[in-house]
Structures are given as C-alpha cells and as structure tokens.
Design an enzyme around this catalytic site. Structure first.
Site, PDB file in Angstrom:
ATOM      1  CD  GLN A 137      41.170 -65.491  -3.619  1.00  0.00           C
ATOM      2  OE1 GLN A 137      40.979 -66.687  -3.806  1.00  0.00           O
ATOM      3  NE2 GLN A 137      41.789 -65.041  -2.552  1.00  0.00           N
TER       4      GLN A 137
ATOM      5  CG  HIS B  16      43.545 -60.263  -5.742  1.00  0.00           C
ATOM      6  ND1 HIS B  16      44.052 -61.497  -5.431  1.00  0.00           N
ATOM      7  CD2 HIS B  16      42.985 -59.794  -4.601  1.00  0.00           C
ATOM      8  CE1 HIS B  16      43.801 -61.773  -4.153  1.00  0.00           C
ATOM      9  NE2 HIS B  16      43.143 -60.750  -3.635  1.00  0.00           N
TER      10      HIS B  16
ATOM     11  CB  CYS C  95      50.362 -43.328 -14.007  1.00  0.00           C
ATOM     12  SG  CYS C  95      51.575 -42.141 -13.380  1.00  0.00           S
TER      13      CYS C  95
ATOM     14  CB  CYS D   7      52.973 -41.979 -16.672  1.00  0.00           C
ATOM     15  SG  CYS D   7      51.432 -41.101 -16.990  1.00  0.00           S
TER      16      CYS D   7
ATOM     17  CB  CYS E 178      52.722 -37.294 -14.915  1.00  0.00           C
ATOM     18  SG  CYS E 178      52.768 -38.892 -14.073  1.00  0.00           S
TER      19      CYS E 178
ATOM     20  CB  SER F 297      40.427 -70.038  -3.540  1.00  0.00           C
ATOM     21  OG  SER F 297      41.248 -69.255  -2.679  1.00  0.00           O
TER      22      SER F 297
ATOM     23  NE  ARG G 280      41.969 -82.029  -9.085  1.00  0.00           N
ATOM     24  CZ  ARG G 280      41.163 -83.081  -9.128  1.00  0.00           C
ATOM     25  NH1 ARG G 280      40.965 -83.799  -8.030  1.00  0.00           N
ATOM     26  NH2 ARG G 280      40.539 -83.407 -10.247  1.00  0.00           N
ATOM     27  N   GLY G 281      42.827 -80.292  -2.402  1.00  0.00           N
ATOM     28  CA  GLY G 281      43.741 -80.040  -1.302  1.00  0.00           C
ATOM     29  C   GLY G 281      43.093 -79.203  -0.218  1.00  0.00           C
TER      30      GLY G 281
HETATM   31 ZN   LIG Z   1      51.117 -40.349 -14.766  1.00  0.00          ZN
END
Ligand SMILES: [Zn+2]
Length: 306
Positions: free
Chosen positions: A129, A147, A155, A210, A213, A251, A277-278
C-alpha cells in the site's frame, strides 16, 4: 413497503474514501494474539503472499500517519485535487519539497528480510500500500504497487506518464529559488507517506501542466476517493489466491483497498497472519495476530524459515 437503498458492496469496497481516514482503530488487545513461534509454525513449509503498509517504512524514516503514535491527519482527496486549482497549487508546492525526502529514503531491515524470504521461496510476492518503492529498492522482484508509485506523474487529460524527476526539473525552472527558500526548515517539515510536506508559503507557487496537451498533472498515486485500477486489483487477488498464507505486515488495514484481501482470504479458508503494532481492522479475521514491529519480526522469520 420501501426498501432502504444502499451502495453495491462492490462499489463500496473499491473506494478507499468510504472509510473515514480519521477513524481510530479499535482499542484493546486482539483475541487472536500469538507469539513469534506461533507465526513461524504457521508459515513453515507454506508459500506466503505478503501485504505491506506504512508500518514497514517507518524504520526508514517515513512516518505512518495511521500508526498508534501518529497525530490525526486528513489526507487529500481525489475530488479536492481535481476540483480546486488553489488546492492543487498548494499540493504541488508541498510535494515539490516532500518528494525529495522520499527519493533519498533507504530500505530497512524489514524490506531486506522480505527479499531474503522471496529468494528462499517462502514469499511469492509483495502487495504494498506504500508508494515509496522501498521494496523494489531493496530487491524484491514480484511487487504490486497497489496505490501507485511516487516517482511517476500522470496527465489526467491525455494519460501521458512522466517521471517525477523530470517534473522536478520543470517545477524548479518555473519556481526558481523556491526549494532553497524553504531549505532551512526542511529538517522540521512534516513528511507524510504520500511525499506531502507541510509548509505555508505556497500561494506564489507555479504548478506545471502537461507538456503534450496542457492538462492537469497528478502524481500516479491512488488517493482517497479514487479507485485502484481493476487490473492491478485482479493481479493482487491472484497473487493471494496462488499462495498458501496471507501475511499482513505493518498495516492497520484502515482502508478497504487492503482489507479486502484479508476478507477474501478468510472467506476462502486461507490462513491470515497479521504483524502490526496496534489493533487492525482485520484482527477478527486473522488466524494469528502478532503485536510487534516489522523489522525485528521479519528478520526473525528469515532466521527461522530462510
Ligand atoms: Zn496531457
């Protein structure tokens, strides 16, 4: 008779934003708490898929903003980023300083232990993650960056992907002297896992658009309110299904994007081991829970299993 409407579970489970980021993990010890020896016994002779979270990178100096010792923090949402130009400017100014910290962060003993376990045929792959690329830097070969990754920028209009390093050159050119102007306080800047850094003087910062574009650029990172790309989720499910055990490391499983793998494994009768932990949101589903640090635990697993 009216039927209460509700979002389809598949939609809800695909959106990390459905879980408030500030929700504290439940307090108190887990009912399935085990010892390191229990974990070793359960993993011995089995092929292990690993899911890692921010907790494995804290020993590299990247704070875990969901950890038990961390202050509450409201992460940026995808909607904020897309919908608010002033917010984007502020975001990129902070990120322009913060990403350099992640860029020079080094893998720790926990990352290296997972490489050794992969070399030994114990670990089949890592789903992370984290966006810090420390598993890749350590040498892990089969890594799914659930992730996204901090070193790429996309873009939103044309989909072109550029490196964060290239964007840094452009931002430096657009904002001469900016990084230097906050350099004196860099040591005090709060560095968050998404390479965000807390600084104030950003109103004059000029973001880049970008080059192809003119569209809006966004880090290639999955933010709250944004879905993990389906193909990536499917690969991660396949990695878990192909293994004998799912090992969660560092996690608290606060967001559904990670918790869903624990739910699927538990539903399929696959053992789940959680080292954190936790308390975590997956504790009730775990076969074993070890309340311990990631580096020392993974190092001990290498000694016992590799
Ligand atoms: Zn672009």
């Amino acid at each position: 008779m009216s039927v209460p409407s509700s979002a389809p579970p598949s939609t809800a489970s695909a959106k990390p934003s459905r879980t408030p980021a500030t929700t504290p993990a439940p307090a108190g010890p887990s009912t399935s708490t085990g010892t390191l020896d229990d974990v070793v016994d359960l993993l011995r002779g089995r092929r292990v898929a690993v899911l890692t979270g921010a907790g494995i990178s804290t020993d590299s100096g990247i704070p875990d903003y969901r950890g038990p010792d961390s202050p509450p923090r409201n992460p940026m949402t995808y909607q904020q980023f897309v919908g608010d130009e002033a917010f984007r400017r502020h975001y990129w100014a902070r990120n322009h300083v913060g990403w350099r910290h992640v860029h020079r962060t080094l893998p720790n003993a926990g990352h290296r232990a997972l490489v050794q376990l992969e070399d030994a045929g114990v670990v089949t792959g890592v789903i992370t993650q984290n966006v810090d690329l420390l598993h890749e830097d350590a040498g892990s070969r089969n890594v799914i960056d659930l992730h996204g990754r901090y070193d790429r920028v996309i873009c939103l209009q044309c989909g072109r992907v550029i490196s964060r390093a290239h964007l840094a050159d452009r931002l430096d050119a657009l904002n001469p002297g900016f990084v230097e102007s906050v350099a004196g306080s860099v040591a005090d800047i709060e560095i968050a896992p998404d390479a965000d850094a807390v600084i104030e003087q950003t109103s004059h910062f000029v973001p880049a658009s970008c080059e192809a574009c003119g569209g809006v650029l966004k880090p290639e990172i999955v933010y709250f309110g944004e879905n993990v790309p389906r193909e990536r989720v499917d690969r991660a499910f396949a990695l878990v299904a192909d293994a004998d055990v799912l090992l969660v490391v560092g996690s608290s499983l606060t967001v559904m994007s990670g918790l869903r793998f624990v739910r699927r494994a538990a539903k399929d009768g696959q053992p789940v081991v959680i080292v954190n932990r936790g308390a975590t949101r997956g504790d009730d589903l775990a076969t074993l829970k070890l309340d311990a640090g990631t580096s020392e635990t993974l190092t001990a697993l290498v000694d016992a299993l590799a």
